[in-house]
Design an enzyme around this catalytic site. Structure first.
Site, mmCIF file in Angstrom:
data_model
loop_
_atom_site.group_PDB
_atom_site.id
_atom_site.type_symbol
_atom_site.label_atom_id
_atom_site.label_comp_id
_atom_site.label_asym_id
_atom_site.label_seq_id
_atom_site.Cartn_x
_atom_site.Cartn_y
_atom_site.Cartn_z
ATOM 1 N N SER A 113 -28.916 -57.660 26.899
ATOM 2 C CA SER A 113 -28.195 -56.852 25.928
ATOM 3 C C SER A 113 -27.183 -55.920 26.585
ATOM 4 O O SER A 113 -26.245 -56.367 27.229
ATOM 5 C CB SER A 113 -29.184 -56.076 25.054
ATOM 6 N N ASP A 282 -24.368 -57.981 19.852
ATOM 7 C CA ASP A 282 -25.083 -57.571 18.647
ATOM 8 C C ASP A 282 -24.935 -56.081 18.318
ATOM 9 O O ASP A 282 -25.372 -55.642 17.255
ATOM 10 C CB ASP A 282 -26.561 -57.957 18.710
ATOM 11 N N ARG A 283 -24.307 -55.310 19.195
ATOM 12 C CA ARG A 283 -24.120 -53.888 18.930
ATOM 13 C C ARG A 283 -22.652 -53.590 18.696
ATOM 14 O O ARG A 283 -21.774 -54.371 19.069
ATOM 15 C CB ARG A 283 -24.648 -53.037 20.086
ATOM 16 N N THR A 345 -38.507 -49.257 15.430
ATOM 17 C CA THR A 345 -37.358 -49.761 16.173
ATOM 18 C C THR A 345 -37.606 -51.206 16.589
ATOM 19 O O THR A 345 -38.697 -51.571 16.992
ATOM 20 C CB THR A 345 -37.116 -48.884 17.418
ATOM 21 N N LYS A 377 -28.831 -58.065 14.552
ATOM 22 C CA LYS A 377 -27.709 -57.153 14.387
ATOM 23 C C LYS A 377 -26.453 -57.871 14.871
ATOM 24 O O LYS A 377 -26.527 -58.800 15.668
ATOM 25 C CB LYS A 377 -27.937 -55.847 15.125
#
Length: 544
Positions: A113, A282-283, A345, A377
């Site tokens: 990520s 995804d962010r 979360t 996301k």
């Protein structure tokens, strides 16, 4: 081709965290380490036999080598077909869409990520289920249990090399392998969800944007969508080429690590709109001219304006946020008369709510927002949402957010990250706060009365599963909150996160600096956790 059955032994550190297994590259390159985890997935997920598996990653160092290993193992374990992104690239939301649109049995996504890459950086792998989302605890627990009992793994003897750089189909030991365009299907989906005609008209005028791909996976996606399909100038995309070490940077879309974007958006002659995405896409971070939109505010603005977006023409039905995310979206949901769910979360906790049709929009304070179009996301989806909204309302980012505050009030919010601290020091802070939870109600902190304090637990309203120990909450009668939580996304030491929130509705107090507005609560939280003394840190490493 012949199959080798390789004798191995368990590694004690293969328990997946918030979203998969993340370790240093050197750890993954140890003999048998990657193979053990992958075999544990195949052993614990029998539905993969004879079925289709999606495979790809964010392009970080070790991505290509790991893909070749996984292909040889998939062929040795009876997988029917593997679909892999060209160049080994596949953003996490695009992988989720491929699973769902192709009816695949799951995906192995190679990414850490927003963590740094390169030979000295981090690597990661996670399994997404047939629903398209991250594996729920029941699945990750099964994978971990198998990894602790593993004695052998299966892999093709011949060290075959699959060409990942050209679109083609081939076979390995009877298993079909298809190298596909990683962008096309995802771009087509975005075209169905948003009003591309309106966005093209916006970009055809004097509107200017900047998107920072941070030398990560969204570079090709941004070029295909923002430039090729929507007409943005090619120079609108910063750091578009995916690099194994992310250009020596940290692919985390925040004001600290997206420095080039921040300087452009807060400099002279700033563009109208800025955005960034992270390593696996995804962010997202959203900026206006000289204006930063917090992820919590972004989610709330989306909920309040969803009716402007074609994908939400039939309404929202419900929304959800992770527990540490500010309650700004709760206020919108209450005004709209729709439910708002509070989950732990981890995107996996939204999955059941999305599958059951209870929600259509969800988000986390850690720069993640998305909807029911995938089960992850989605950074570029959020960027397109904002561009569509700007095209409809024809107002600046700042004006839209400030008008939102005037209507719903402003949730002043901050997150303080203490990174890479010793695990025992982080646990000492948590234990100190946990030991005081029962005595806090009725006490005064920072001039406010504590209403309740707990260790957050979640019961899934769909399947009844329970997740406990999800963060320590201190809630005040005013609606303010302080939350202590340990992050599960790091690879070394611990990250202690402190979240602080205060709702403000007075018209003359909506334009304060967040850190100053929250200062009494910040100081009180530091004292409550005795953070400086227990961690040796006088200040956080990152403030959001």
């Amino acid at each position: 081709m012949d199959i080798s059955v390789v004798t191995t032994h368990p590694f004690e550190d293969q328990k997946p965290g918030t979203s998969g297994l993340r370790k240093r590259v050197a750890r993954f390159r140890q003999p048998h380490y990657l193979e053990n985890f992958v075999q544990s997935v195949f052993d614990s997920q029998p539905a993969l036999e004879g079925a289709e598996l999606v495979l790809g990653g964010d392009g970080r160092f070790h991505n290509r080598e790991a893909i070749q290993t996984i292909l040889r193992m998939a062929a040795a374990n009876g997988v029917g077909r593997v679909v892999v992104g060209r160049g080994g690239l596949l953003s996490t939301p695009a992988a989720s869409h491929l699973i769902r649109s192709r009816g695949a049995a799951g995906a192995l996504i190679l990414s850490a990520s927003h963590n740094p890459g390169g030979p000295e950086g981090d690597f990661g792998i996670k399994f997404n289920t047939a629903a398209g989302g991250p594996a729920p605890p029941s699945v990750t627990d099964a994978i971990h249990a198998r990894s602790q009992a593993i004695t052998h793994y299966r892999i093709l003897k011949e060290a075959v090399h699959v060409d990942l750089d050209h679109l083609h189909a081939t076979a390995l030991n009877g298993m079909d392998v298809e190298v596909i365009d990683p962008v096309a299907a995802y771009a087509d989906l975005m075209d169905q969800l948003f009003d591309f005609h309106a966005i093209r008209e916006l970009l055809a005028g004097d509107f200017r944007l900047r998107f920072d791909a941070m030398h990560a996976v969204t570079g090709p996606y941004a070029e295909a969508l923002l430039v090729d399909r929507l007409g943005a100038a090619p120079e609108s995309i910063l750091r578009a080429e995916p690099l194994g070490d992310f250009g020596g940077g940290h692919p985390d879309p925040n004001l600290t690590h997206a420095r080039l974007l921040r300087e452009a958006m807060f400099g002279r002659d700033a563009p109208d709109f800025g955005a960034a995405s992270d390593g696996d896409g995804d962010r997202n971070m959203i900026l206006g001219r000289h204006f930063f939109v917090t992820p919590s505010d972004s989610l709330a603005v989306m909920a309040a304006n969803a009716h402007h977006i074609p994908a939400f023409a039939d309404g929202l039905r419900g929304v959800a946020r992770s527990m540490p995310t500010s309650q700004a979206v709760d206020t919108v949901a209450e005004a709209r008369g729709i439910p708002c769910y509070e989950t732990p979360t981890g995107w996996k906790f939204f999955g059941n709510l999305l599958d059951d049709g209870r929600i259509r929009l969800c988000g986390e304070e850690s720069f993640g927002t998305s909807s029911d179009h995938v089960r992850e996301k989605d950074g570029l989806w959020a960027v397109l949402f904002w561009l569509n909204l700007l095209a409809v309302r024809r107002q600046s980012v700042e004006t839209i957010v400030r008008e939102h505050w005037e209507r719903f009030g402003r949730h002043y919010y901050t997150r303080h990250d203490y990174e890479g601290i010793r695990n025992e020091h982080a646990e000492a802070v948590m234990e100190r706060v946990r030991d005081r939870l029962a005595t806090l109600p009725g006490q005064s902190l920072a001039g406010q009365t504590v209403r309740a304090a707990d260790d957050f637990a979640y019961t899934d309203p769909v399947d009844g599963s329970v997740a406990e120990g999800q963060g320590l909450r201190v809630m005040f009668e005013s609606g303010a909150r302080v939350v202590f939580r340990l992050s599960g996304t790091g690879t070394e030491g611990a990250t202690l996160r402190l979240y602080i929130e205060q709702h403000e509705t007075a018209p003359d107090r909506l334009a304060l600096d967040a850190q100053e507005a929250l200062r009494p609560l910040i100081d009180a939280a530091g004292e409550l956790g005795n953070i400086p003394a227990l961690t040796g840190r006088e200040r956080p490493d990152v403030v959001t």
